[in-house]
Design a protein around this motif. Structure first.
Motif, PDB file in Angstrom:
ATOM      1  N   PRO A 154     -23.666 -62.042  59.551  1.00 25.94           N
ATOM      2  CA  PRO A 154     -24.600 -61.807  58.484  1.00 25.94           C
ATOM      3  C   PRO A 154     -25.099 -63.381  57.937  1.00 25.94           C
ATOM      4  O   PRO A 154     -24.252 -64.416  57.751  1.00 25.94           O
ATOM      5  CB  PRO A 154     -23.444 -60.966  57.873  1.00 25.94           C
ATOM      6  N   CYS A 155     -25.656 -63.073  57.195  1.00 26.93           N
ATOM      7  CA  CYS A 155     -26.963 -64.411  56.567  1.00 26.93           C
ATOM      8  C   CYS A 155     -27.566 -64.193  55.154  1.00 26.93           C
ATOM      9  O   CYS A 155     -27.741 -63.441  54.940  1.00 26.93           O
ATOM     10  CB  CYS A 155     -27.416 -64.738  57.315  1.00 26.93           C
ATOM     11  N   ALA A 156     -27.354 -64.780  54.116  1.00 24.87           N
ATOM     12  CA  ALA A 156     -27.949 -64.574  52.999  1.00 24.87           C
ATOM     13  C   ALA A 156     -28.401 -65.671  52.879  1.00 24.87           C
ATOM     14  O   ALA A 156     -29.902 -65.248  52.269  1.00 24.87           O
ATOM     15  CB  ALA A 156     -26.549 -65.500  51.802  1.00 24.87           C
ATOM     16  N   GLU A 157     -28.910 -66.883  53.714  1.00 28.74           N
ATOM     17  CA  GLU A 157     -30.378 -67.306  53.493  1.00 28.74           C
ATOM     18  C   GLU A 157     -30.224 -68.065  55.012  1.00 28.74           C
ATOM     19  O   GLU A 157     -29.348 -68.780  56.177  1.00 28.74           O
ATOM     20  CB  GLU A 157     -30.337 -68.491  52.401  1.00 28.74           C
ATOM     21  N   VAL A 158     -31.462 -68.511  55.486  1.00 30.11           N
ATOM     22  CA  VAL A 158     -31.412 -69.348  56.696  1.00 30.11           C
ATOM     23  C   VAL A 158     -33.129 -69.786  56.135  1.00 30.11           C
ATOM     24  O   VAL A 158     -33.992 -69.700  55.806  1.00 30.11           O
ATOM     25  CB  VAL A 158     -32.400 -68.439  57.999  1.00 30.11           C
ATOM     26  N   VAL A 159     -33.126 -71.438  56.930  1.00 29.90           N
ATOM     27  CA  VAL A 159     -34.613 -71.974  56.951  1.00 29.90           C
ATOM     28  C   VAL A 159     -35.456 -72.092  57.994  1.00 29.90           C
ATOM     29  O   VAL A 159     -34.720 -71.696  59.345  1.00 29.90           O
ATOM     30  CB  VAL A 159     -33.931 -73.259  56.280  1.00 29.90           C
ATOM     31  N   ILE A 160     -35.988 -71.492  57.671  1.00 33.11           N
ATOM     32  CA  ILE A 160     -37.117 -71.922  59.552  1.00 33.11           C
ATOM     33  C   ILE A 160     -38.235 -72.668  59.599  1.00 33.11           C
ATOM     34  O   ILE A 160     -38.655 -73.463  58.412  1.00 33.11           O
ATOM     35  CB  ILE A 160     -38.073 -70.571  59.607  1.00 33.11           C
ATOM     36  N   ASP A 161     -38.420 -73.419  60.442  1.00 35.04           N
ATOM     37  CA  ASP A 161     -39.386 -74.505  60.524  1.00 35.04           C
ATOM     38  C   ASP A 161     -39.510 -74.679  62.483  1.00 35.04           C
ATOM     39  O   ASP A 161     -38.484 -73.917  63.648  1.00 35.04           O
ATOM     40  CB  ASP A 161     -39.171 -75.701  60.085  1.00 35.04           C
ATOM     41  N   SER A 162     -40.218 -75.799  62.982  1.00 36.60           N
ATOM     42  CA  SER A 162     -40.502 -75.454  64.318  1.00 36.60           C
ATOM     43  C   SER A 162     -41.035 -77.550  64.151  1.00 36.60           C
ATOM     44  O   SER A 162     -41.102 -78.196  63.472  1.00 36.60           O
ATOM     45  CB  SER A 162     -42.272 -75.069  64.930  1.00 36.60           C
ATOM     46  N   MET A 163     -40.313 -77.385  65.314  1.00 36.38           N
ATOM     47  CA  MET A 163     -40.442 -78.774  66.372  1.00 36.38           C
ATOM     48  C   MET A 163     -41.136 -79.046  67.275  1.00 36.38           C
ATOM     49  O   MET A 163     -40.751 -77.879  68.293  1.00 36.38           O
ATOM     50  CB  MET A 163     -39.763 -79.754  66.113  1.00 36.38           C
ATOM     51  N   PRO A 164     -41.901 -80.238  67.468  1.00 33.90           N
ATOM     52  CA  PRO A 164     -42.778 -80.453  68.262  1.00 33.90           C
ATOM     53  C   PRO A 164     -41.966 -80.773  70.222  1.00 33.90           C
ATOM     54  O   PRO A 164     -40.515 -80.850  70.204  1.00 33.90           O
ATOM     55  CB  PRO A 164     -43.768 -81.210  68.863  1.00 33.90           C
TER      56      PRO A 164
ATOM     57  N   ILE B  34     -35.606 -65.709  54.108  1.00 37.25           N
ATOM     58  CA  ILE B  34     -36.302 -67.155  54.946  1.00 37.25           C
ATOM     59  C   ILE B  34     -36.958 -67.739  53.934  1.00 37.25           C
ATOM     60  O   ILE B  34     -37.724 -67.748  53.469  1.00 37.25           O
ATOM     61  CB  ILE B  34     -36.706 -66.130  55.662  1.00 37.25           C
ATOM     62  N   ILE B  35     -36.585 -69.291  53.686  1.00 37.65           N
ATOM     63  CA  ILE B  35     -36.314 -70.502  53.261  1.00 37.65           C
ATOM     64  C   ILE B  35     -38.107 -71.647  54.146  1.00 37.65           C
ATOM     65  O   ILE B  35     -37.170 -71.894  54.895  1.00 37.65           O
ATOM     66  CB  ILE B  35     -35.782 -71.178  52.574  1.00 37.65           C
ATOM     67  N   GLY B  36     -39.299 -71.661  53.584  1.00 31.23           N
ATOM     68  CA  GLY B  36     -39.356 -72.739  54.560  1.00 31.23           C
ATOM     69  C   GLY B  36     -40.576 -73.475  53.965  1.00 31.23           C
ATOM     70  O   GLY B  36     -40.111 -73.561  53.316  1.00 31.23           O
ATOM     71  N   ASP B  37     -41.325 -74.092  54.706  1.00 32.04           N
ATOM     72  CA  ASP B  37     -42.187 -75.203  54.283  1.00 32.04           C
ATOM     73  C   ASP B  37     -43.560 -74.529  53.297  1.00 32.04           C
ATOM     74  O   ASP B  37     -43.845 -73.019  53.893  1.00 32.04           O
ATOM     75  CB  ASP B  37     -42.405 -76.238  54.836  1.00 32.04           C
TER      76      ASP B  37
END
Length: 216
Positions: free
Chosen positions: A57-67, A140-143
């Motif tokens: 269970p997760c209330a919030e997650v941050v999403i992103d990518s890296m090379p 889901i929190i993104g840029d």
């Protein structure tokens, strides 16, 4: 025990895998060679990837990518790495893959995928979203690269609706994933000496497991 010893190098931040393995063998004469251990690690890859991303269970997650570049730019014309593509990151163009991940505000990597660098972040994010119910529907929190409905992201100047972004808390949460990616880079997941996709995946999954284990 084999996996634990492979992880130990990353937890203790030793830069050279083969040298670290030789150090371990000094008081463990029954250990296989590093090449044999690495080969066995490749065979355990599906299990390791499953262990690295359990449902929770997760209330919030941050999403992103890296090379994840797999060779230096001047050598791309000689590179025959399967599936590698040209992509663009914050530091410019690169040839290889991208690591796309969900990270909790506490810094745990809860799931990730490795995809060719030419795929847009939003496209790959939909693949991550397939497991959204397994994590009990987190926010889901993104840029700004994730500027579409269903995500919390910083609004652009022409955005005409509330994106859910709050300057009082979300920038601080977003910074967490940048810190996590910096830790993965320190664990050398961007090594351009990787020759196969399986070895790249093993390098990443060991770094993810080590990061989550060492997380305070």
């Amino acid at each position: 025990m084999l996996v634990a010893l492979l992880l130990s190098r990353l937890i203790f931040k030793h830069p050279f895998a083969s040298i670290w393995w030789n150090i371990l063998k000094e008081d463990r004469p029954g250990l296989p060679s590093y090449t044999q251990a690495y080969t066995r690690g490749i065979k355990l890859l599906p299990l390791l990837e499953h262990v690295a991303s359990p449902a929770q269970p997760c209330a919030e997650v941050v999403i992103d990518s890296m090379p994840l570049p797999i060779c230096r730019p001047k050598r791309t014309h000689l590179c025959q790495f399967p599936g590698a593509k040209w992509g663009f990151g914050t530091q410019g163009e690169f040839f290889g893959y991208k690591l796309h991940a969900w990270v909790t505000p506490g810094g745990q990597i809860v799931q990730y995928v490795i995809r060719p660098a030419n795929l847009h972040d939003v496209t790959v994010s939909y693949e991550l979203n397939l497991r959204w119910p397994e994590f009990e529907g987190p926010t889901i929190i993104g840029d700004k690269g994730y500027c579409c409905l269903g995500y919390v992201y910083p609004p652009k100047k022409n955005t005409k609706y509330d994106t859910g972004w709050r300057e009082s808390r979300h920038p601080r949460i977003r910074k967490r994933i940048e810190t996590v990616f910096s830790a993965l880079v320190e664990a050398q997941i961007r090594s351009v000496q990787t020759k196969t996709l399986a070895s790249l995946k093993l390098r990443v999954v060991l770094a993810v497991l080590a990061h989550n284990l060492a997380r305070p």
